[in-house]
Write an enzyme that holds these catalytic residues in place. Structure first.
Site: not given
Ligand code: GDP
Ligand code: IMO
Ligand code: MG
Length: 422
Positions: A13, A16, A40-41, A223
Site C-alpha cells: 500500500d 504503487k 488493491g492498487h 504487496q
Molecule cells: P498500492 O497498493 O501500493 O497501490 O497503494 P493503495 O492504493 O492500496 O494505497 C495508497 C493510498 O494512498 C491510495 O488511497 C492512494 O490513492 C493514496 N495515495 C497515493 N499517493 C498519494 C499521495 O501522495 N497523497 C495522498 N494524499 N494520497 C496518495
Molecule cells: P498491495 O498490492 C498491504 C497483507 C495482508 C496480510 C498478509 C498476508 O495493495 O500493496 P494474504 O492475503 O496475502 O495471504 O495476506 O499480507 N497483504 C497486503 N497488505 N497491501 C497489499 O497489497 C497486501 N496484500 C496482502 O494484510 O497481513
Molecule cells: Mg494496496
C-alpha cells in the site's frame, strides 16, 4: 523509460498504483508478476477512483497492453467481475489484456482454507485478506494446483477439479467447515473460463517478441518487500516473492532485460494485518485516520501507521537493487511537527542497522529516532521541488539518503498531476 520494475519498499500500500499510473505514460506494456486479488492498487483517473486487484493499473490508459503473468494466482470469477466492473465504468478491455496460461487458479476451497486457518490461529493469525492466496500458492509449490491452461480445457478441468474438491472437502470437514459442491464450482468456473478464453495465452512469448521490437515494459509489483515470502517478516507475510526478483520468475523476462528498479515508499510507514511494525505510533495512526486516510483498498481494514523506518527501507534497497525512489503521501505529514525518523533499532541494549530475521526479535526491536522539523503547511499544490517548503525538501532528501537510492518522484496527492518528477 526502459524496462522498469516497480516494487513496494515497505509493507504494501505504498502508493504503487498511483506511481504505476504516472509511469505508464512512457511504457508500452504493464505486467503483474505475482500476488492475486489480495492487492488493491488505487488510481485516480479522470476524477474517478479505481481500485485494481488483478488487472494491471495500466489498463486505464489507452494504447497500453496489460499482462497478468505466470506468477500471479487468479480467481477467475473475481477477474471476470473486475473486467465487467471496469467496462461498466467505460474502460476498454479487449486486445489490451493478456493472461498467462501458466498462472495458477485460486479456487473456493483455497479461500475457505485461508479463512479456517486464520480462525484456528486465533491471536496468532496472520491477518490475511482471506482471498485464498496462501493455500493457492501452497498447491502450486506442492505441484497439485490447477492452472489457467486447465481451465481452457473443460473436460480436463472438471476431472481435476472433482479430485481436488473431494480431497479438500475432507480437510474442510476436519476443520469444522462445510464441504463445497463440485457442480456449483465447476459451473461457475467453466463459465468464467469461457469469458476469459480470448485473453489467455503464452505471455512469455508475447513479452519476448515485444522486447525484440523495442517495446518497454513496466513491471507492477504487488504487496511490498516486507511481505515477501523469503525476505519479509515471516510468518506475517504473503505467499509470493514481492521483491524485484519475483518480476523475472513471474513473467519469464530474464534479469538482464531489466534496466531499472523503482522503489515506492510512503513518507511514513503503514501496515495492514498482523506482525511487527517497529515504528508503529498510535497518535500518528489516529491523526491519519481522522484525516480519512489509511483504510485498506481491498478489505477496508484500518491500516496501522508509524514513522518512517529507514532500517527497513535501506534493507529494501539492498534486496531489490532500488535505483530510484518514489516517495508518496508526503502531504500526510503536512501538519506533523516534529517528525520522527527511525535510523536504527535497539535489541537487548544493542544497536542494529538491519532488521532481524526472527519475527519475535523484530517485535522486540525498539526504534532509535532522529527528530526532524515539520513544515506545517500544505504540499498539495507543489509541482516542482522548489515549490515544496524548505523543511519538506530537507525531509525527502534526508529519508532518501538514509534509504540509499536516488530520489526521483515525490507524490503530494492521489491524483496523477499531484506529482513532482525530478
Ligand atoms: P498500492 O497498493 O501500493 O497501490 O497503494 P493503495 O492504493 O492500496 O494505497 C495508497 C493510498 O494512498 C491510495 O488511497 C492512494 O490513492 C493514496 N495515495 C497515493 N499517493 C498519494 C499521495 O501522495 N497523497 C495522498 N494524499 N494520497 C496518495
Ligand atoms: P498491495 O498490492 C498491504 C497483507 C495482508 C496480510 C498478509 C498476508 O495493495 O500493496 P494474504 O492475503 O496475502 O495471504 O495476506 O499480507 N497483504 C497486503 N497488505 N497491501 C497489499 O497489497 C497486501 N496484500 C496482502 O494484510 O497481513
Ligand atoms: Mg494496496
Amino acid at each position: 523509460m526502459a524496462n522498469t520494475i516497480l516494487i513496494g519498499a515497505q509493507w504494501g500500500d505504498e502508493g504503487k498504483g498511483k506511481i504505476i499510473d504516472v509511469l505508464t505514460a512512457k511504457a508500452d506494456i504493464v505486467v503483474r508478476s505475482q500476488g492475486g486479488n489480495n492487492a488493491g492498487h488505487t488510481v485516480i483517473h479522470r476524477g474517478s477512483k479505481y481500485v485494481l486487484h488483478l488487472i494491471p493499473s495500466g489498463i486505464l490508459r489507452r494504447g497500453k497492453t496489460c499482462v497478468i503473468g505466470n506468477g500471479v494466482v487468479i480467481d477467475p470469477v473475481a477477474l471476470v467481475a473486475e473486467i465487467d466492473g471496469l467496462r461498466e465504468l467505460g474502460i476498454t478491455i479487449g486486445r489490451n489484456l493478456l493472461i498467462s496460461d501458466c498462472a495458477h487458479l485460486v479456487l473456493p476451497y483455497h479461500r475457505l482454507l485461508d479463512e479456517q486457518r486464520e480462525l484456528r490461529q486465533g491471536r496468532e493469525k496472520i491477518g490475511t485478506t482471506k482471498r485464498g492466496i496462501g493455500p493457492a500458492y501452497g498447491d502450486k509449490a506442492a505441484r497439485t494446483g490447477l492452472r489457467m491452461s486447465d481451465l481452457m480445457q473443460p473436460i480436463v478441468f472438471s476431472k481435476k477439479l472433482q479430485a481436488k474438491i473431494s480431497e479438500n472437502n475432507r480437510i474442510l470437514q476436519a476443520l469444522g467447515a462445510k464441504p463445497i459442491s463440485f457442480h456449483q464450482v465447476n459451473k461457475s468456473y467453466l463459465a468464467a473460463g469461457e469469458r476469459l478464453r480470448p485473453f489467455v495465452g503464452n505471455t512469455v512469448v508475447f513479452l519476448h517478441r515485444a522486447l525484440e521490437r523495442g517495446k518497454e515494459i513496466l513491471f507492477e509489483g504487488a504487496q511490498g518487500t516486507f511481505l515477501d515470502i523469503d525476505h519479509g517478516t515471516y510468518p506475517y507475510v504473503t505467499s509470493s516473492n514481492t521483491t524485484a526478483g519475483g518480476a523475472c520468475t513471474g513473467t519469464g523476462v530474464p534479469p538482464h532485460r531489466v534496466d531499472r528498479v523503482v522503489g515506492v515508499m510512503k513518507a511514513y510507514t503503514t501496515r495492514v494485518g498482523e506482525g511487527a511494525l517497529p515504528t508503529e505510533d498510535v497518535r500518528l495512526t489516529q491523526m491519519l485516520h481522522n484525516l480519512g486516510r489509511e483504510f485498506g483498498a481491498t478489505t477496508g481494514r484500518k491500516r496501522r501507521c508509524g514513522w518512517f523506518d529507514a532500517v527497513a527501507t535501506r534493507y529494501a534497497t539492498m534486496i531489490n537493487g532500488i535505483d530510484d525512489l518514489a516517495i508518496t503521501n508526503l502531504d500526510g505529514l503536512d501538519d506533523v511537527d516534529p517528525i520522527h525518523v527511525c535510523v536504527a533499532y535497539r535489541l537487548n541494549g544493542k544497536p542494529l542497522d538491519v532488521p532481524p530475521s526472527d519475527a519475535v526479535q523484530l517485535a522486540n526491536c525498539e526504534p532509535i529516532y532522529e527528530e526532524v522539523r515539520g513544515w506545517n503547511s500544505s504540499t498539495h499544490s507543489a509541482r516542482k521541488l522548489s515549490q515544496l517548503p524548505l523543511a519538506a525538501r530537507e525531509y525527502v532528501r534526508y529519508i532518501s539518503k538514509l534509504t540509499g537510492a536516488r530520489l526521483s518522484v515525490i507524490s503530494v496527492g492521489p491524483g496523477r498531476s499531484e506529482t513532482i518528477i525530478l
